[in-house]
Enzyme design. Structure first.
Site, PDB file in Angstrom:
ATOM      1  N   HIS A 111      36.564  40.847  24.630  1.00 52.86           N
ATOM      2  CA  HIS A 111      36.528  42.270  24.980  1.00 52.86           C
ATOM      3  C   HIS A 111      37.268  43.161  23.987  1.00 52.86           C
ATOM      4  CE1 HIS A 111      36.510  40.582  29.348  1.00 52.86           C
ATOM      5  NE2 HIS A 111      35.282  40.612  28.856  1.00 52.86           N
TER       6      HIS A 111
ATOM      7  N   GLU B 201      64.083  37.771  27.187  1.00 50.63           N
ATOM      8  CA  GLU B 201      63.597  39.133  26.994  1.00 50.63           C
ATOM      9  C   GLU B 201      62.185  39.018  26.432  1.00 50.63           C
ATOM     10  OE1 GLU B 201      66.421  40.909  24.311  1.00 50.63           O
ATOM     11  OE2 GLU B 201      67.798  41.400  25.945  1.00 50.63           O
TER      12      GLU B 201
ATOM     13  N   LYS C  39      47.032  45.332  22.593  1.00 50.18           N
ATOM     14  CA  LYS C  39      47.380  44.489  23.737  1.00 50.18           C
ATOM     15  C   LYS C  39      48.558  43.594  23.380  1.00 50.18           C
ATOM     16  CE  LYS C  39      42.673  44.157  25.539  1.00 50.18           C
ATOM     17  NZ  LYS C  39      41.564  43.216  25.856  1.00 50.18           N
TER      18      LYS C  39
ATOM     19  N   ASP D 262      30.164  39.090  30.799  1.00 47.54           N
ATOM     20  CA  ASP D 262      30.611  38.322  29.633  1.00 47.54           C
ATOM     21  C   ASP D 262      29.527  37.377  29.115  1.00 47.54           C
ATOM     22  OD1 ASP D 262      33.008  39.633  29.660  1.00 47.54           O
ATOM     23  OD2 ASP D 262      34.161  37.948  30.453  1.00 47.54           O
TER      24      ASP D 262
ATOM     25  N   ASP E 140      50.096  48.132  32.560  1.00 52.10           N
ATOM     26  CA  ASP E 140      50.293  46.685  32.618  1.00 52.10           C
ATOM     27  C   ASP E 140      49.170  46.094  33.467  1.00 52.10           C
ATOM     28  OD1 ASP E 140      52.606  46.891  31.168  1.00 52.10           O
ATOM     29  OD2 ASP E 140      53.939  46.206  32.742  1.00 52.10           O
TER      30      ASP E 140
ATOM     31  N   TYR F 264      49.364  41.403  30.583  1.00 54.21           N
ATOM     32  CA  TYR F 264      49.323  42.053  29.281  1.00 54.21           C
ATOM     33  C   TYR F 264      49.500  43.547  29.415  1.00 54.21           C
ATOM     34  CZ  TYR F 264      44.276  42.632  30.293  1.00 54.21           C
ATOM     35  OH  TYR F 264      43.065  42.921  30.878  1.00 54.21           O
TER      36      TYR F 264
END
Length: 188
Positions: free
Chosen positions: A62, A28, A72, A168, A47, A132
């Site tokens: 970020h 789980e 998150k 980035d 998601d 995530y």
């Protein structure tokens, strides 16, 4: 599940119970009542799933500004990542400090990142996939970041020359950053 608070208050490493046998495994990865018992009450509404073909792909660091700031909940579905969070909450006792952990499809560890942290990761294997959950929709006008190799942060990334997006590679250093997040020093 084990909930292990990191040195950065509010962020947790979560280790699920994994049942393995000759067929594979079952675990789980999220159970709302159990998370609520540990004070983790985000309501996830999106998601995300990312795949990086090669090792050394670095995404981050970020965050999303309020009112679209995001909690998150991150895990590696395939392969492994060097995952990093940075406390960017003004007034926090750990402002500017980071925490890193390896998340992989073998160790099953997951990371809970509350609002007020910059987040990034570097892939360690071919074909790494990361999933995530977030509790606020993606809002491009509210996104921001901190440069991955900021010398004041001192993050020991596993690569010297990562594969980066143009965005980035142009993020500001922490010392040139006015954080949109704050907290009372007695809280954090």
């Amino acid at each position: 599940m084990r909930f292990i608070e990191t040195p950065l208050k509010g962020a947790f490493v979560i280790e699920p119970v994994v049942h393995q046998d000759h067929r594979g495994f079952f675990t789980e990865t999220y159970k709302e009542p159990l998370f609520r018992e540990h004070g983790l009450t985000a309501v996830f509404i999106q998601d995300n799933h990312a795949r990086s073909e090669q090792p050394g792909v670095l995404r981050g660091l970020h965050y999303q500004e309020p009112p679209h700031a995001q909690t998150k909940f991150i895990r590696a579905l395939r392969g492994s990542i060097f995952d990093v969070i940075v406390d960017i909450r003004k007034g926090s006792q750990t402002y500017g400090q980071h925490f890193s952990i390896e998340l992989s499809d073998k160790n099953f560890k997951m990371l809970w990142v509350p609002v007020g942290f910059a987040h990034g990761y570097c892939t360690l294997e071919l074909g790494t996939e990361v999933a995530y959950k977030v509790d606020s929709l993606y809002a491009p006008k509210q996104e921001g970041g901190i440069i991955w190799n900021d010398p004041d942060l001192g993050i020991q990334w596993p690569v010297e020359q990562p594969v980066l997006s143009d965005k980035d590679g142009k993020m500001p250093q922490l010392k040139n950053f006015d954080s949109p997040f704050s907290c009372h020093s007695s809280e954090v």
